[in-house]
Motif scaffolding. Structure first.
Motif: not given
Length: 179
Positions: A72-83
């Motif tokens: 429910d905390h949707r971590i995968e949807e709110i995380i990004s990895y930058l270059a």
């Protein structure tokens, strides 16, 4: 690997009447509160200084706004990895907890201190090594990319490679580009 607690075991709770309590044993052993994590730069024979620690070791008794094991905390949807290998969140509070980048290019420690220099470097190297391996295989079909995504997201049985979430993030973005 060690056991971590999303809601720290020794987190103080201050009631409206000013009384201080700590989580009960039920909270400490509750499945929703227990996570597997890395050692976070903890050494058996001594500690690295806090500014060199990360993950649960750096978190200590500080709380997090989101639980990585709670869908429910949707971590995968709110995380990004930058270059540059850094990890960021579209949620401003969680971004601060990860260790946000300052205007001068340095990173705050936050709760988890996940943007240490060696972690950023390791993320970049893991992804570059994965991409180099893919380049040798030639063009992948969507089905092949989907199978790899299943593996690196942890949806398939077996151990995850270090920095698998970075590779899963990249594979997901690649699938989205090809859709």
């Amino acid at each position: 690997m060690k056991i971590a607690h999303w809601n720290p075991r020794k987190l103080k709770r201050i009631a409206a009447d000013g009384t201080v309590t700590y989580p009960n044993i039920g909270d400490q052993l509750s499945y929703w509160n227990i996570l597997g994590c890395c050692n976070g730069n903890y050494e058996i024979n001594g500690h690295y200084p806090p500014e060199k620690q990360h993950c649960d070791t750096h978190q200590g008794n500080k709380s997090l706004s989101r639980n990585p094991s709670n869908p429910d905390h949707r971590i995968e949807e709110i995380i990004s990895y930058l270059a540059d290998g850094s990890i960021v969140s579209s949620d401003s509070q969680f971004n601060q907890e990860l260790g946000a980048k300052n205007a001068n290019g340095t990173f705050d420690e936050g709760v988890l201190n996940l943007n240490l220099s060696f972690l950023r470097t390791n993320r970049k190297q893991a992804l570059n090594g994965f991409k180099d391996g893919l380049a040798k295989r030639g063009r992948l079909t969507k089905a092949q990319i989907t199978r790899l995504l299943t593996k690196y997201r942890g949806d398939a049985p077996g151990e995850l490679d270090p920095y698998s979430p970075v590779i899963a993030y990249w594979l997901k973005k690649r699938l989205e580009r090809e859709a």
